[in-house]
Design a protein around this motif. Structure first.
Motif, PDB file in Angstrom:
ATOM      1  N   PRO A  42     -60.197  -3.326  27.838  1.00 38.68           N
ATOM      2  CA  PRO A  42     -59.549  -4.023  26.719  1.00 38.68           C
ATOM      3  C   PRO A  42     -58.274  -4.730  27.149  1.00 38.68           C
ATOM      4  N   GLN A  63     -55.753  -6.213  22.285  1.00 39.67           N
ATOM      5  CA  GLN A  63     -56.809  -5.422  21.654  1.00 39.67           C
ATOM      6  C   GLN A  63     -56.380  -3.962  21.527  1.00 39.67           C
ATOM      7  N   SER A 111     -69.055  -4.857  21.541  1.00 40.45           N
ATOM      8  CA  SER A 111     -67.975  -5.270  22.433  1.00 40.45           C
ATOM      9  C   SER A 111     -66.673  -4.680  21.900  1.00 40.45           C
ATOM     10  N   ASP A 131     -64.111  -6.388  20.841  1.00 37.48           N
ATOM     11  CA  ASP A 131     -63.781  -7.136  19.624  1.00 37.48           C
ATOM     12  C   ASP A 131     -64.606  -6.645  18.442  1.00 37.48           C
ATOM     13  N   GLN A 132     -65.894  -6.376  18.652  1.00 35.24           N
ATOM     14  CA  GLN A 132     -66.745  -5.872  17.580  1.00 35.24           C
ATOM     15  C   GLN A 132     -66.329  -4.471  17.157  1.00 35.24           C
ATOM     16  N   VAL A 140     -63.286  -3.363  17.150  1.00 35.35           N
ATOM     17  CA  VAL A 140     -62.122  -3.584  16.296  1.00 35.35           C
ATOM     18  C   VAL A 140     -62.558  -4.098  14.928  1.00 35.35           C
ATOM     19  N   GLU A 141     -63.548  -4.997  14.909  1.00 35.14           N
ATOM     20  CA  GLU A 141     -64.019  -5.563  13.649  1.00 35.14           C
ATOM     21  C   GLU A 141     -64.656  -4.488  12.763  1.00 35.14           C
ATOM     22  N   THR A 169     -61.809  -2.524  11.358  1.00 33.99           N
ATOM     23  CA  THR A 169     -61.019  -3.333  10.428  1.00 33.99           C
ATOM     24  C   THR A 169     -61.671  -3.387   9.054  1.00 33.99           C
TER      25      THR A 169
END
Length: 210
Positions: free
Chosen positions: A26, A30, A55, A57-58, A60-61, A64
């Motif tokens: 990361p 991130q 990933s 980013d995913q 984290v999404e 979130t």
């Protein structure tokens, strides 16, 4: 007003553990986002154990948008094994419950995430699916949307069945589009016009036979 400045110092062990779980290394931003959410290693581990090739980013999404691990597990237990991280985010954003997903499976549907989301957007819920299933109706997803748009609910279907009609979902939509309601069906029966098909009833209505 006194302002304070702070320096964020990522824990290298956190990044190393993510990599050990199979994630890419990361970036600092991130890791900072994960610290703010917060996103734990247990969550990252649970995503991997669920078979999701997310990933960073995913990951984290997912966190979130509040996609919890129990939601993913219940979805998979209901028979949905091919959803991607993006699918889970879309489902959560649109308020798709695991009860709704189970009701779809019970009624014989095997839908992709975008189809499930479209049903939810149009206000089709668990009760609607179960009511249709009771009457042996399994409309295509597009017809499910049309049933909802034209206000065709269990009362209309029940009344038609009580009068001896067994219409398909597509026939119910055509009848409703042309203004055929429960009262019209009752009047047809009362005047002795029996055993008419949906097409015949529609023609009568189109030509103003009241």
């Amino acid at each position: 007003m006194l302002f304070r400045s702070y320096t964020f110092q990522p824990n290298p062990r956190f990044a190393a553990e993510l990599q050990r779980l199979g994630y890419d290394a990361p970036r600092d931003d991130q890791v900072f986002a994960m610290a703010l959410l917060p996103l734990s290693l247990d969550f990252a581990r649970g995503i991997r154990e669920a078979g999701l090739r997310a990933s960073v980013d995913q990951l984290v999404e997912l966190r979130t948008h509040g996609v919890p691990l129990p939601y993913i597990r219940e979805t998979q237990n209901a028979g949905y094994r091919n959803f991607t991280p993006r699918d889970y985010v879309d489902l959560k954003i649109h308020g798709v419950s695991t009860d709704f997903l189970r009701a779809l499976k019970h009624a014989g549907y095997d839908l992709a995430s975008p189809q499930v989301v479209e049903l939810k957007i149009h206000g089709i819920g668990t009760d609607c699916i179960r009511d249709l299933d009771i009457y042996g109706l399994k409309p295509q997803p597009a017809d499910l949307v049309q049933l909802k748009i034209h206000g065709i609910g269990p009362d209309f279907i029940r009344e038609a069945r009580d009068l001896g009609y067994s219409f398909t979902a597509r026939e119910l939509i055509d009848l409703k589009i042309h203004g055929v309601n429960e009262g019209y069906l009752r009047n047809l029966k009362a005047t002795g016009m029996r055993d008419l098909s949906a097409e015949q009833i529609t023609r009568l209505k189109i030509h103003g036979v009241e």
